[in-house]
Every structure is written in C-alpha cells, then in structure tokens.
Design a protein around this motif. Structure first.
Motif, mmCIF file in Angstrom:
data_model
loop_
_atom_site.group_PDB
_atom_site.id
_atom_site.type_symbol
_atom_site.label_atom_id
_atom_site.label_comp_id
_atom_site.label_asym_id
_atom_site.label_seq_id
_atom_site.Cartn_x
_atom_site.Cartn_y
_atom_site.Cartn_z
ATOM 1 N N UNK A 58 12.873 5.206 -3.664
ATOM 2 C CA UNK A 58 12.895 6.795 -3.025
ATOM 3 C C UNK A 58 12.841 7.089 -3.888
ATOM 4 N N UNK A 61 9.666 9.352 -4.857
ATOM 5 C CA UNK A 61 9.483 10.605 -4.054
ATOM 6 C C UNK A 61 10.120 12.057 -4.418
ATOM 7 N N UNK A 67 3.007 8.330 -9.410
ATOM 8 C CA UNK A 67 4.003 7.322 -9.062
ATOM 9 C C UNK A 67 3.406 5.994 -7.683
ATOM 10 N N UNK A 68 4.033 5.128 -8.089
ATOM 11 C CA UNK A 68 3.446 4.028 -7.415
ATOM 12 C C UNK A 68 4.073 3.920 -6.035
ATOM 13 N N UNK A 69 4.713 3.458 -5.340
ATOM 14 C CA UNK A 69 5.669 3.039 -4.205
ATOM 15 C C UNK A 69 5.124 1.624 -3.092
ATOM 16 N N UNK A 70 5.844 0.796 -4.067
ATOM 17 C CA UNK A 70 4.532 -0.018 -3.764
ATOM 18 C C UNK A 70 5.162 -1.924 -2.848
ATOM 19 N N UNK A 71 4.904 -2.497 -3.038
ATOM 20 C CA UNK A 71 5.621 -3.540 -2.273
ATOM 21 C C UNK A 71 6.857 -4.182 -2.575
ATOM 22 N N UNK A 74 7.698 -5.888 -6.397
ATOM 23 C CA UNK A 74 6.323 -5.657 -6.807
ATOM 24 C C UNK A 74 6.245 -4.200 -7.823
ATOM 25 N N UNK A 77 5.341 -6.160 -11.975
ATOM 26 C CA UNK A 77 3.978 -6.135 -11.880
ATOM 27 C C UNK A 77 2.996 -4.986 -11.014
ATOM 28 N N UNK A 78 3.251 -3.858 -10.849
ATOM 29 C CA UNK A 78 2.163 -3.210 -10.554
ATOM 30 C C UNK A 78 2.215 -2.269 -11.657
ATOM 31 N N UNK A 80 2.997 -3.484 -15.270
ATOM 32 C CA UNK A 80 2.518 -4.056 -16.197
ATOM 33 C C UNK A 80 1.256 -3.795 -16.086
ATOM 34 N N UNK A 81 0.718 -3.341 -15.368
ATOM 35 C CA UNK A 81 -0.763 -3.082 -14.948
ATOM 36 C C UNK A 81 -1.417 -2.194 -14.632
ATOM 37 N N UNK A 103 14.420 -10.438 -4.866
ATOM 38 C CA UNK A 103 12.438 -11.211 -4.100
ATOM 39 C C UNK A 103 11.497 -10.648 -4.960
ATOM 40 N N UNK A 107 9.419 -11.662 -11.983
ATOM 41 C CA UNK A 107 8.921 -11.108 -12.458
ATOM 42 C C UNK A 107 9.180 -10.442 -13.441
#
Lengths: 299, 389
Positions: A58, A61, A67-71, A74, A77-78, A80-81, A103, A107
């Motif tokens: 969190x 936030x 920012x990107x709050x992803x799965x 993950x 890798x996000x 990296x993109x 989990x 990566x």
C-alpha cells in the motif's frame, strides 16, 4: 529555465492517510523513501512506484509520485515494463517478503541477472499481515501463523544471499527503526545504476510477536562501519549474507545491516544499446553471423 | 533502419494498395506487426509455440521494433506488457493454450487498467491430457475479461485483424486490449493468400496522451484509482467505484463495434441471407462451414453461412437479424464446450433451433462431411451413410 522549487520530504506524501496499524515499521519506510527522494532531488513526476498486494504494497498510495498497484507478486515484471518503455523514469518496487519471495519469487532472479535498472524495496516483516497472520517465506522456524498452528516447520529464505546469488549488483539491508540508516541506504540504492535490492526489516506489531522493534533494538550491526569495506567483493558479501539469519538460531548473533554488495556493471538497457550499436538493424541481417560469433569452448 | 513512411490510419487500413503473398498465419501476424509502428514486443517461448514471436524477433533485428524483451514466464510477460503500455509504448505479444491461461491472471486486469495492447492468441489444447494440438477452448476464458476478442478464419483475417487492432485498441472511446485469436497449426502453420499493404508504410506512432485515461497522471483514473484504491474506502465506495469503472470498460468494449464496421467490414459475414438452414461459425471452423455451404448449394439446398468475426463485443443485433427466419442453426466448433453455440443461443429468441454440432476437439480436424451430415439431418434428408464430398 523554469525555477524548480526544492521539495521537502512531506511534499512527496499524497493526501491519503496510511491505513497501517499503529506502530507498523512501514511508516518509517515511507518516511525514508520521501527523505531519500527529496535529498536526491528527484521530482515526483519522474518516479513510478509499483507494488503488488500486501500491507507494504500500500506504500505507493501514500506517496505523491506515479504508481501502479498490480497483482500479487507481479510488481517486478510490471516495473520492468515501465522501465523498458521509459528508461528516464526512476522505478521503485515497494513490496513485502510474501510478494517478493513467495508468489513473485520467480521474477527476482531474472530482473537481477539482467541488471535492470530498478530499485526493489522489500519491507520484510516475516509474516503475512494483510491476510491476518500466516507465516511468510522469511518467517523463522517455529513462528505461529493461522495456517501453521504448531508453528512454522519451514526453513526461512535468506533474502540477501538469494539476491546475491542471482547477480543483483546492489544488495543491502536496513532496519525500519533507524531512519537515518534507512534513508541513506535507499538513497544509494536509487542512485545505483542497475538492479538494486534493499531488504528492510520492518516489524509487524500486530501479528509478529517475536521479530519486534524491541527484539531488533540492540540486535543490528552496521557491517560497513564494522569492517565490511570491500563492497564489490561478492565472495565476502556472500559470507556475510550467510550470517544474516544466524540470530534466529543463536541469541548472541547480530543482524547485519548495511551494504553487502555494490558493483557497477552494464545495465540491461546498456547492453541492448551496445548490441544495437554493434549490429546496425538491417533487413539483410543474417542469423548465421550470431551463430558464428557465439564462441563455444572446446569440450 | 528500414525506411517506412507514416501514413494515416484510414489510408493504410482502407485505401492503401495491396500486394498478394502466399504466407503462413504466423507470418501474416508478423507482417501486420511490421506495419503497425510497434515499440516493443514482450514474450515468453511457451510450449506449444508458434513461429509468430520468432518472426517478430526478426523484425527487431531488422529495425522495425525498438525493443524486444524475453520474459521468464507468461504472467511476467503479460505484467510487463501492462507496465510498458502504461509507460507510453505500443506493445505486442502472442501466446497460446496453457500460456494464455497462465497469463490470464494479468490479462484479466488489462481492461480495468485500460491497457491498449494487442495480444495474438494462437489456440492450442488446454491440459490435460497433455497435447499441443489446435483446439480453441481457451477463447471461452477470454470472453469475460472485458477485452475485445476477434476470431480470425484464415491468414488474410489474421493480417487484417491484427493491423486494425492496433488502431482500434488505441481509439479514445475504446482504449482496451484486443485479442486476435486464430487456430494454431491450421492457420498459424499453414499457408494462404494474403493481400497486404505496402511494406514501406506504417501506422502513426502511439500518442499516449491521446487517451481517455492518460498513462501517467496521478490525479485522474486509472492512476488515481490505482494509487487511491477503492479498498481503502468504505465498502460502499468500493462497490461503487468498481461498478462504474467496469461499466465504462464494457461500454468502451461495445464502442469498438463501430470501428469493427469501419475497418473489418463488420462483425459478421453472411452468405445466402434467405437460407432455411444456417451454419454459424467463427475462426477456422468458418472456413470448413464455408466449404459445407458451397457443397450444399451445389446440391440445391437452401443453406447459408454466418461467420462471426467479433466474439466480444458479440454482434447480438446482427446475429438475431440474420437468424430470425432460420429453421436450424448448425454451429461447428473446435472445442468441447461449445462456447459459440452457447453465445448464439443466449442472443436469439429461437434458441431451440441451435444445433451445437459438430464439435471436434483435442486438435482434430473438422471434416466438411460432419457439417454436411448435420445439414441433411436439419433438412430431413435421409442418407444411408455419410456422403463423401
């Protein structure tokens, strides 16, 4: 040229109040991140925080930067993109020990060995907090969790040796109870060109009743102030890293904090740019030249 | 760097001269990528593999792409696509069968994240028992994600759908990922004639600021929503935010339909609109259905073809209109679940007329004879044994 105002750490905080439990180590971590960014004079619009799922995830936030709050798992890798698409951005992964070493553990090795220029901040509380007390990959043996009522029977992952083994070019550990040390290490990690990993021991006051602030208070030892100066020596770094979890088994053992390893190496993007220079992209490109150039040692 | 001229999207897709080539489906997809001004390709060499992403690798070596990143597994690849697209790049990837299901974790969140990426889906069997043959059951998993799903019949469709998808996915009123699906082997490995636009013309580059949701702005969704997640709010706010957001995703999905009309000549193709019996199919099955309809017409039977190109958004109105007088609707498919038959049944009033046969799966071919048997049965024509056509 437009005059840029100097930003104070508070200017990097968003208008959202953290929802962490009182006394959580992660409060300290975001203070250290904002202090580091402010001292490095990196504007929030040039920073992207990527996080997975968990209490620690969190963190973005509560920060003003993009920012990107992803799965779950993950974030790397996000990130990296994002870095591939826009190498000028400062890309931070703000995640926890479950996200990075359970989990999402698959990566880490590849981001590390490719030396992708991102900074991974692991808020390690040795427990799953958001899901209300399960043991995590870094939990010590015997630690109680709701799925392991007789205590954990698993050996914990050693995050430091893990990342060193896979070729991370900056590996450090710090402690949420020491703001100065933490922000200094995060600053160096962000400044490092290449993949940087910082394990931040960030106690969970709600669910981990063993690895507490009280426990760590006099446990940590700054390795850089205590003889570890040759920080580009992987062998020595690994030797020290192997002692990281000793305190789980021996009362007298200390918890090493500081920079274990730091070495300048070409980043993934550097290597891509280098091959682009060496082999000018062409319609007549022939795979045979790469096959011929790939030296095979005689058996 | 190969010299390529940027031309208007409408010119490239609708007016540019075309040259006829005899190529595989994988080549057709790569040829479309070549003309789409793609910034980055990201892929994992999943088994079963098609040649598509290898050919896109050649495009990188040739200078058509700026970057190619080989990910370590599918959810890593699909997560990196999300990161790259939000970072401002135009991105492409392709996968198949088990790879798609593994990547689905990230793919399912693309529409909500408003990621206009193009995904090639070269369908293969989903385990178990282990097989690598063509079977398109995986499309059924994609249908509820919120992304646009197109199903290509042949190599020509693969080229047209892929190239148009780059344009459609980035339309401001759509702004969603698009899956271009086609059958592995039958289309990807087989050759067919493809009319292609000139090699030296490409789409305009992606302008990430021309978007309903700017890629990097923390004050407006989705960045704002991602930072200030609804889970931080009360349950009521959480329901509400998710609800309006998903409604917008699905409305945007519906809005793709007008571009499917514009660039792909509509979501359906109909042969013999007054037919008594229709064979309705998508993808490779449509090619076999087309053959069956041709044989039936040669025999003087009143049979028509309904080919469905767009699975999501589903052309409900068009399908209803086409099938309103049909006595029987035969739906041949390359999977065991019959997702297309179910979708047609759900969209027409006379759903009892839908015959969800023949179905072949596990990668089996779909002989025209099997469709002919259903046509004879529907028309009440007695045959002693299957007639070889």
């Amino acid at each position: 040229m437009e005059q840029m105002l100097e930003l104070q750490p508070a200017d990097y905080r968003s208008d959202i109040e953290p929802t962490w439990c009182p006394g959580c180590g992660d409060f300290g971590v975001i203070s250290a991140i904002t202090k580091a960014l402010s001292e490095l004079k990196i504007r929030p619009e040039n920073v992207v925080s990527v996080s997975g799922i968990g209490c620690s995830s969190r963190a973005p936030l509560f920060l003003k930067n993009y920012s990107m709050h992803v799965l779950h798992g993950r974030a790397i890798p996000t990130a990296i993109g994002v870095k591939l698409a826009n190498p000028n951005l400062t890309v931070l992964v703000e995640a926890g020990d479950g996200d990075l070493f359970s989990i999402g553990s698959g990566h880490n090795p590849h981001a590390a060995r490719r030396n992708i220029d991102i900074t991974v901040l692991c808020m390690d509380n040795q427990v799953y907090g958001l899901t209300k007390n399960q043991i995590s990959p870094t939990s010590r043996e015997g630690l109680y969790g709701s799925l392991t009522p007789f205590g954990s029977i698993d050996k914990p992952v050693n995050p430091i040796s893990y990342m060193l083994t896979f070729g991370a070019t900056f590996v450090a550990q710090t402690y949420a109870g020491n703001l100065k040390h933490m922000s200094d290490i995060i600053k160096q990690a962000i400044s490092h060109r290449g993949f940087s990993f910082v394990n931040i021991i960030s106690p969970c006051p709600t669910y981990n009743k063993v690895d507490t602030f009280k426990y760590y208070k006099d446990k940590t030892i700054d390795i850089n102030e205590n003889g570890h100066k040759e920080i580009d020596n992987l062998q020595k770094a690994l030797e020290l890293a192997m002692k990281d979890l000793e305190h789980y088994y021996s009362e007298s053992a200390k918890v090493p904090i500081g920079i274990f390893y730091k070495k300048e190496e070409p980043t993934y993007q550097d290597r891509v740019n280098e091959i682009k220079q060496r082999y000018k992209a062409s319609k007549d490109i022939n795979p045979q030249i790469f096959i011929d150039e790939c030296k095979v040692l005689p058996v | 760097m190969p010299e390529q001229k940027v031309v208007e999207t409408d010119y490239l897709l609708l007016e540019a001269p075309r040259e006829r080539k005899f190529i595989t489906g994988s080549q057709a997809m790569a040829e479309a990528v070549k003309r789409a001004n793609v910034d980055i390709a990201i892929a994992y060499p999943i088994t079963p593999q098609s040649e598509t992403m290898h050919l896109v690798g050649d495009l990188w070596a040739q200078g058509y792409l700026k970057d190619y990143y080989r990910a370590e597994e599918e959810y890593g690849a699909m997560s990196a696509i999300a990161g790259a697209v939000r970072g401002g790049a135009r991105a492409f990837t392709a996968t198949s069968g088990p790879g798609l299901l593994r990547g689905l974790e990230a793919i399912a969140s693309w529409p909500g994240h408003r990621i206009p990426a193009v995904l090639g889906v070269l369908t293969r069997v989903v385990n178990a028992p282990l097989s690598i043959q063509p079977d398109n059951v995986e499309i059924s998993y994609l249908m509820n994600c919120g992304m646009v799903v197109l199903h290509a019949e042949n190599q020509q469709d693969v080229f047209d759908f892929t190239l148009a998808s780059f344009a459609i996915s980035e339309m401001v009123d759509v702004y969603l990922p698009i899956a271009v699906c086609t059958e592995g082997f039958f289309v990807t490995h087989a050759k067919g004639y493809v009319n292609m636009t000139p090699e030296d013309m490409k789409l305009p580059p992606r302008d990430p600021y021309k978007a309903p949701v700017p890629p990097t702005d923390c004050e407006i969704p989705p960045a704002r929503i991602q930072r200030d997640a609804p889970v931080q709010k009360s349950n009521f706010m959480s329901y509400l935010i998710h609800q309006v957001w998903q409604q917008e995703v699905w409305s945007s999905n519906m809005r793709a339909m007008k571009y499917i009309y514009k660039y792909l000549n509509g979501p359906i193709e109909v042969i013999n609109p007054d037919a008594e019996v229709f064979v309705a199919a998508s993808g490779c099955a449509a090619a076999q259905a087309r053959e069956a309809v041709r044989y039936a017409q040669m025999e003087g039977l009143n049979v028509g073809l309904l080919k469905i190109k767009s699975i999501v958004p589903f052309p409900s109105k068009e399908v209803r209109e086409t099938l309103k007088n049909a006595k029987a609707i035969i739906v041949p498919e390359h999977n065991i679940v019959g997702w297309l038959a179910k979708e047609i049944k759900a969209n027409i009033p006379n759903s009892d007329n839908v015959i969800g046969r023949p179905r072949v799966y596990g990668g089996m071919t779909l002989p025209v004879e099997l469709i002919m048997d259903e046509i004879y049965a529907a028309l009440g024509i007695k045959k002693d044994k299957t007639v070889l056509v």
